[in-house]
Scaffold this active site. Structure first.
Site, PDB file in Angstrom:
ATOM      1  N   HIS A   1      36.273  42.552 -32.344  1.00  0.00           N
ATOM      2  CA  HIS A   1      36.928  43.270 -33.452  1.00  0.00           C
ATOM      3  C   HIS A   1      36.067  44.414 -34.001  1.00  0.00           C
ATOM      4  CE1 HIS A   1      39.536  39.769 -33.359  1.00  0.00           C
ATOM      5  NE2 HIS A   1      38.517  38.978 -33.591  1.00  0.00           N
TER       6      HIS A   1
ATOM      7  N   SER B   1      37.713  46.807 -29.049  1.00  0.00           N
ATOM      8  CA  SER B   1      38.082  45.723 -29.942  1.00  0.00           C
ATOM      9  C   SER B   1      38.672  44.592 -29.103  1.00  0.00           C
ATOM     10  CB  SER B   1      39.093  46.215 -30.973  1.00  0.00           C
ATOM     11  OG  SER B   1      39.044  45.388 -32.114  1.00  0.00           O
TER      12      SER B   1
ATOM     13  N   SER C   1      42.967  44.618 -34.981  1.00  0.00           N
ATOM     14  CA  SER C   1      41.806  44.262 -35.806  1.00  0.00           C
ATOM     15  C   SER C   1      40.838  45.403 -36.091  1.00  0.00           C
ATOM     16  CB  SER C   1      41.051  43.102 -35.145  1.00  0.00           C
ATOM     17  OG  SER C   1      40.508  43.510 -33.904  1.00  0.00           O
TER      18      SER C   1
ATOM     19  N   ASP D   1      34.349  38.263 -27.443  1.00  0.00           N
ATOM     20  CA  ASP D   1      34.991  37.482 -28.500  1.00  0.00           C
ATOM     21  C   ASP D   1      36.390  37.121 -28.008  1.00  0.00           C
ATOM     22  OD1 ASP D   1      36.226  36.429 -30.737  1.00  0.00           O
ATOM     23  OD2 ASP D   1      35.588  38.011 -32.097  1.00  0.00           O
TER      24      ASP D   1
ATOM     25  N   GLU E   1      31.621  34.703 -28.707  1.00  0.00           N
ATOM     26  CA  GLU E   1      31.717  34.523 -30.154  1.00  0.00           C
ATOM     27  C   GLU E   1      32.583  33.341 -30.599  1.00  0.00           C
ATOM     28  OE1 GLU E   1      30.308  36.367 -32.536  1.00  0.00           O
ATOM     29  OE2 GLU E   1      31.556  36.117 -34.312  1.00  0.00           O
TER      30      GLU E   1
ATOM     31  N   ASN F   1      29.530  30.415 -30.535  1.00  0.00           N
ATOM     32  CA  ASN F   1      30.399  29.748 -31.507  1.00  0.00           C
ATOM     33  C   ASN F   1      29.810  28.436 -31.995  1.00  0.00           C
ATOM     34  OD1 ASN F   1      33.133  29.471 -32.862  1.00  0.00           O
ATOM     35  ND2 ASN F   1      33.045  27.570 -31.692  1.00  0.00           N
TER      36      ASN F   1
ATOM     37  N   LYS G   1      27.095  29.505 -36.885  1.00  0.00           N
ATOM     38  CA  LYS G   1      28.300  30.280 -36.588  1.00  0.00           C
ATOM     39  C   LYS G   1      29.527  29.470 -37.008  1.00  0.00           C
ATOM     40  CE  LYS G   1      31.721  32.530 -34.553  1.00  0.00           C
ATOM     41  NZ  LYS G   1      33.106  32.056 -34.668  1.00  0.00           N
TER      42      LYS G   1
ATOM     43  N   ASP H   1      31.123  30.918 -40.301  1.00  0.00           N
ATOM     44  CA  ASP H   1      32.136  31.959 -40.054  1.00  0.00           C
ATOM     45  C   ASP H   1      33.540  31.332 -40.014  1.00  0.00           C
ATOM     46  OD1 ASP H   1      33.965  33.214 -38.122  1.00  0.00           O
ATOM     47  OD2 ASP H   1      32.355  34.528 -37.476  1.00  0.00           O
ATOM     48  N   ASN H   2      33.727  30.344 -39.123  1.00  0.00           N
ATOM     49  CA  ASN H   2      35.060  29.770 -38.943  1.00  0.00           C
ATOM     50  C   ASN H   2      35.557  29.167 -40.259  1.00  0.00           C
ATOM     51  OD1 ASN H   2      33.718  30.168 -36.498  1.00  0.00           O
ATOM     52  ND2 ASN H   2      34.920  28.624 -35.427  1.00  0.00           N
TER      53      ASN H   2
ATOM     54  N   CYS I   1      36.956  32.154 -43.016  1.00  0.00           N
ATOM     55  CA  CYS I   1      38.414  32.033 -43.170  1.00  0.00           C
ATOM     56  C   CYS I   1      38.788  31.676 -44.608  1.00  0.00           C
ATOM     57  CB  CYS I   1      38.973  31.007 -42.190  1.00  0.00           C
ATOM     58  SG  CYS I   1      38.915  31.598 -40.475  1.00  0.00           S
TER      59      CYS I   1
ATOM     60  N   HIS J   1      42.810  32.485 -32.415  1.00  0.00           N
ATOM     61  CA  HIS J   1      42.430  33.704 -31.691  1.00  0.00           C
ATOM     62  C   HIS J   1      43.604  34.412 -31.012  1.00  0.00           C
ATOM     63  CE1 HIS J   1      39.552  36.513 -30.045  1.00  0.00           C
ATOM     64  NE2 HIS J   1      40.255  36.472 -28.934  1.00  0.00           N
TER      65      HIS J   1
ATOM     66  N   HIS K   1      36.434  38.728 -41.849  1.00  0.00           N
ATOM     67  CA  HIS K   1      35.427  38.064 -42.677  1.00  0.00           C
ATOM     68  C   HIS K   1      34.495  39.086 -43.311  1.00  0.00           C
ATOM     69  CE1 HIS K   1      37.013  34.648 -40.784  1.00  0.00           C
ATOM     70  NE2 HIS K   1      36.010  34.246 -40.040  1.00  0.00           N
TER      71      HIS K   1
ATOM     72  N   SER L   1      26.821  34.992 -37.942  1.00  0.00           N
ATOM     73  CA  SER L   1      27.387  34.992 -36.584  1.00  0.00           C
ATOM     74  C   SER L   1      26.680  36.012 -35.707  1.00  0.00           C
ATOM     75  CB  SER L   1      28.869  35.360 -36.642  1.00  0.00           C
ATOM     76  OG  SER L   1      29.537  34.555 -37.574  1.00  0.00           O
TER      77      SER L   1
ATOM     78  N   GLN M   1      24.508  36.196 -32.255  1.00  0.00           N
ATOM     79  CA  GLN M   1      24.872  37.042 -31.111  1.00  0.00           C
ATOM     80  C   GLN M   1      23.662  37.834 -30.620  1.00  0.00           C
ATOM     81  OE1 GLN M   1      27.159  37.520 -29.002  1.00  0.00           O
ATOM     82  NE2 GLN M   1      29.122  36.884 -29.844  1.00  0.00           N
TER      83      GLN M   1
HETATM   84  P1  NAI Z   1      38.661  23.610 -33.704  1.00  0.00           P
HETATM   85  O1  NAI Z   1      38.764  23.059 -32.341  1.00  0.00           O
HETATM   86  O2  NAI Z   1      37.536  23.219 -34.606  1.00  0.00           O
HETATM   87  O3  NAI Z   1      40.009  23.294 -34.532  1.00  0.00           O
HETATM   88  C1  NAI Z   1      41.298  23.359 -34.002  1.00  0.00           C
HETATM   89  C2  NAI Z   1      42.035  22.101 -34.498  1.00  0.00           C
HETATM   90  O4  NAI Z   1      43.417  22.197 -34.154  1.00  0.00           O
HETATM   91  C3  NAI Z   1      41.493  20.819 -33.856  1.00  0.00           C
HETATM   92  O5  NAI Z   1      41.078  19.914 -34.855  1.00  0.00           O
HETATM   93  C4  NAI Z   1      42.689  20.298 -33.058  1.00  0.00           C
HETATM   94  O6  NAI Z   1      42.739  18.886 -33.034  1.00  0.00           O
HETATM   95  C5  NAI Z   1      43.870  20.893 -33.807  1.00  0.00           C
HETATM   96  N1  NAI Z   1      45.087  21.000 -33.006  1.00  0.00           N
HETATM   97  C6  NAI Z   1      45.226  21.259 -31.669  1.00  0.00           C
HETATM   98  N2  NAI Z   1      46.518  21.233 -31.306  1.00  0.00           N
HETATM   99  C7  NAI Z   1      47.220  20.955 -32.436  1.00  0.00           C
HETATM  100  C8  NAI Z   1      48.597  20.798 -32.702  1.00  0.00           C
HETATM  101  N3  NAI Z   1      49.516  20.879 -31.736  1.00  0.00           N
HETATM  102  N4  NAI Z   1      48.973  20.536 -33.982  1.00  0.00           N
HETATM  103  C9  NAI Z   1      48.058  20.406 -34.977  1.00  0.00           C
HETATM  104  N5  NAI Z   1      46.728  20.543 -34.781  1.00  0.00           N
HETATM  105  C10 NAI Z   1      46.321  20.812 -33.514  1.00  0.00           C
HETATM  106  O7  NAI Z   1      38.693  25.199 -33.547  1.00  0.00           O
HETATM  107  P2  NAI Z   1      38.288  26.278 -34.672  1.00  0.00           P
HETATM  108  O8  NAI Z   1      36.868  26.639 -34.524  1.00  0.00           O
HETATM  109  O9  NAI Z   1      38.819  25.819 -35.966  1.00  0.00           O
HETATM  110  O10 NAI Z   1      39.108  27.539 -34.138  1.00  0.00           O
HETATM  111  C11 NAI Z   1      40.529  27.563 -34.131  1.00  0.00           C
HETATM  112  C12 NAI Z   1      41.014  28.916 -33.604  1.00  0.00           C
HETATM  113  O11 NAI Z   1      40.614  29.952 -34.498  1.00  0.00           O
HETATM  114  C13 NAI Z   1      40.421  29.316 -32.256  1.00  0.00           C
HETATM  115  O12 NAI Z   1      41.396  30.032 -31.531  1.00  0.00           O
HETATM  116  C14 NAI Z   1      39.272  30.237 -32.634  1.00  0.00           C
HETATM  117  O13 NAI Z   1      38.909  31.072 -31.574  1.00  0.00           O
HETATM  118  C15 NAI Z   1      39.885  30.956 -33.801  1.00  0.00           C
HETATM  119  N6  NAI Z   1      38.977  31.576 -34.779  1.00  0.00           N
HETATM  120  C16 NAI Z   1      39.511  32.580 -35.536  1.00  0.00           C
HETATM  121  C17 NAI Z   1      38.774  33.205 -36.511  1.00  0.00           C
HETATM  122  C18 NAI Z   1      39.365  34.311 -37.298  1.00  0.00           C
HETATM  123  O14 NAI Z   1      38.635  34.992 -38.014  1.00  0.00           O
HETATM  124  N7  NAI Z   1      40.653  34.551 -37.254  1.00  0.00           N
HETATM  125  C19 NAI Z   1      37.377  32.805 -36.785  1.00  0.00           C
HETATM  126  C20 NAI Z   1      36.916  31.710 -35.968  1.00  0.00           C
HETATM  127  C21 NAI Z   1      37.703  31.117 -35.016  1.00  0.00           C
END
Ligand code: NAI
Length: 482
Positions: free
Chosen positions: A55, A78, A83, A143, A205, A230, A235, A239-240, A244, A350, A403, A411, A415
């Site tokens: 991003h 990006s 983003s 990322d 990332e 990650n 991180k 960050d997550n 968020c 993501h 963020h 984070s 990196q």
């Molecule tokens: P995580 O693995 O810690 O959490 C995901 C959760 O979703 C897990 O607890 C899992 O059991 C649950 N899950 C899976 N399938 C499901 C379903 N059908 N119904 C309900 N719950 C379900 O992953 P994390 O780190 O929380 O990341 C989640 C996503 O966010 C990833 O795609 C990551 O890349 C992205 N992300 C986005 C950020 C942003 O700024 N927008 C920042 C960091 C991560």
């Protein structure tokens, strides 16, 4: 005639605004700035050609200039079509010493609101180095894994002698990737194999990109070593979660300006991102409901005081829906058809496949209308509307600015350290997926304490001996979960 500039951004005249925000961000990114100071003389990244796909925000600008300050050459794209912050991209293209008339910065290919074709073209530009022996980078900073994916798919199809027919692709986006690779296979046979041969590694990332890396490692197709940034504690547990917690409500507010207090909000997924999102909405006074598939995370949500139920149970009564799972098909068109009038639907995971926008568009008689960029209403034949944020793409970066600097400093310090590790110690990292050693994780945290006025207690030698850790750390075993 002048040759085309080696960058593509929306508007170079935004550079001075971008530079001012970069200057403010530097103060809020003590981790990156102290790494700059620490390595200014040593120049550990001299000789590194880093392709970044992440991003293109103000915070990323500080990361890019940190990599450059450590000696690296950098090209950037990006990792999402919505983003980019155009003023940050302009400032990076112009550079601290340049002007819009005489840009002297880093080749960056990014603007807010790319088409998918443009997105993959930008990724290709970031991976294409005219002045390199292989025509490519020797390091990737990724990322979500799209730059890594392009290289791996390119090599796979060069080995096979051809890419599959794009018309057989299972998604629009993969069709575009196949078209791109078919073009490069004709234009420049062995481009990707040549390019991959010199890549020392990738630092990844996010959760979703890391997931792809472990799959490639499992299948024996990973071409170079990877550091999973990650899963550094500093991180994903920051960050997550705290990132968020800040940027989810920022995105919802900028998009809709709907009062969150008193509303019922459903968060799908209670991982690191879900935990931050739930806290964020609860902080605004929403009644938050969680959906989970994992009994541990479901129990955590319950213990944290949230109702945990299925989407089915609440889909017709809740006001706000946010997907945070990194999984696909979480909110289907049939679910959206059951929602209340003016329910808000967004994703912060993501990729955009958590919400079935294609299925929504296929409902007979449905009408999509743009309220403003990245905010759309969808009106069902019976007159009910729902509000969809960023077309199902990550809303904190699409509707707001992602963020804030301080959390990204954690984070991006990881990196930068990961780039230095892979680039300077290739022999220590045979092809596999690694996490950074704990002492480096602790170092990243340490770099952020002073700015918050944190006074750390020093372990006395007898205490250190009693709990069996060195006085200077690391303080926890690798099994510890924080
Ligand atoms: P995580 O693995 O810690 O959490 C995901 C959760 O979703 C897990 O607890 C899992 O059991 C649950 N899950 C899976 N399938 C499901 C379903 N059908 N119904 C309900 N719950 C379900 O992953 P994390 O780190 O929380 O990341 C989640 C996503 O966010 C990833 O795609 C990551 O890349 C992205 N992300 C986005 C950020 C942003 O700024 N927008 C920042 C960091 C991560």
């Amino acid at each position: 005639t002048t040759s085309a500039p080696d960058f593509k951004v929306a508007d170079l005249s935004l550079a001075s605004f971008g530079r001012k925000e970069i200057n403010l961000a530097e103060h809020e990114m003590p981790g990156l700035m102290s790494i700059r100071a620490e390595y200014a003389a040593a120049q550990p990244l001299a000789g590194a050609r880093i392709t970044g796909s992440l991003h293109m925000t103000v915070q990323t600008a500080v990361l890019i200039e940190t990599l450059v300050a450590l000696g690296a050459k950098v090209r950037w794209a990006s990792c999402n079509i919505f983003s980019t912050q155009d003023h940050a991209a302009a400032a990076i293209a112009v550079g601290p010493e340049g002007t819009p008339e005489d840009p002297q910065g880093v080749p960056v290919y990014a603007w807010k609101g790319e088409t998918l074709e443009e997105y993959w073209w930008c990724t290709e530009q970031a991976l294409t180095w005219a002045d390199s022996p292989t025509g490519g980078p020797n390091m990737i900073l990724d990322d979500g894994g799209d730059a890594t994916l392009l290289v791996h798919r390119g090599v796979e199809f060069e080995k096979a002698g051809a890419a599959p027919d794009p018309s057989t692709a299972d998604s629009d986006e993969f069709r575009i990737v196949l078209e791109l690779l078919n073009r490069t296979l004709t234009e420049s046979p062995n481009k990707w194999t040549r390019l991959a041969s010199e890549i020392r590694g990738v630092t990844e990332e996010t959760t979703t990109g890391v997931h792809r890396l472990y799959e490639m490692q499992r299948d024996g197709v990973l071409l170079f070593p990877a550091i999973n940034v990650n899963d550094a504690v500093t991180k994903s547990k920051f960050d997550n979660k705290y990132g968020c917690r800040h940027s989810l409500v920022d995105g919802i507010n900028r998009a809709t300006d709907t009062l969150i207090g008193g509303k019922v909000a459903v968060i799908c997924g209670y991982g690191d991102v879900g935990k931050g999102c739930a806290e964020s909405l609860r902080g605004q006074g929403a009644r938050v409901i969680i959906t989970e598939i994992d009994p541990i995370c479901a129990l955590q949500a319950a213990m944290d005081g949230y109702q945990v139920t299925t989407l089915d149970d609440v889909v017709s009564t809740a006001d706000i829906f946010v997907t945070t799972t990194g999984n696909k098909d979480i909110i289907l068109a049939a679910d959206m058809a059951k929602m209340k009038h003016q329910a808000i639907v967004g994703n912060i995971g993501h990729f955009d496949n958590e919400i079935d926008i294609a299925g929504l568009a296929a409902i007979p008689g449905i009408v999509k209308d743009e309220v403003k960029p990245q905010v759309h209403t969808w009106t069902f034949p019976e007159g009910k509307k729902i509000i969809v944020l960023s077309e199902g793409r990550l809303l904190n970066l699409g509707n707001a600015t992602g963020h804030p600097s301080f959390v990204m400093s954690n984070s991006f310090a990881n990196q930068t350290i990961a780039q230095i590790e892979l680039f300077t110690k290739p022999e220590a990292y045979p092809t596999d997926v690694y996490v950074l050693p704990k002492h480096l994780d602790e170092k990243v945290a340490r770099l952020h304490l002073d700015a918050l006025g944190v006074k750390l207690t020093t372990l006395r030698p007898e205490q250190a001996a009693y709990i069996g850790v060195p006085v200077e750390g690391p303080y926890k075993s690798d099994q510890y979960r924080y």
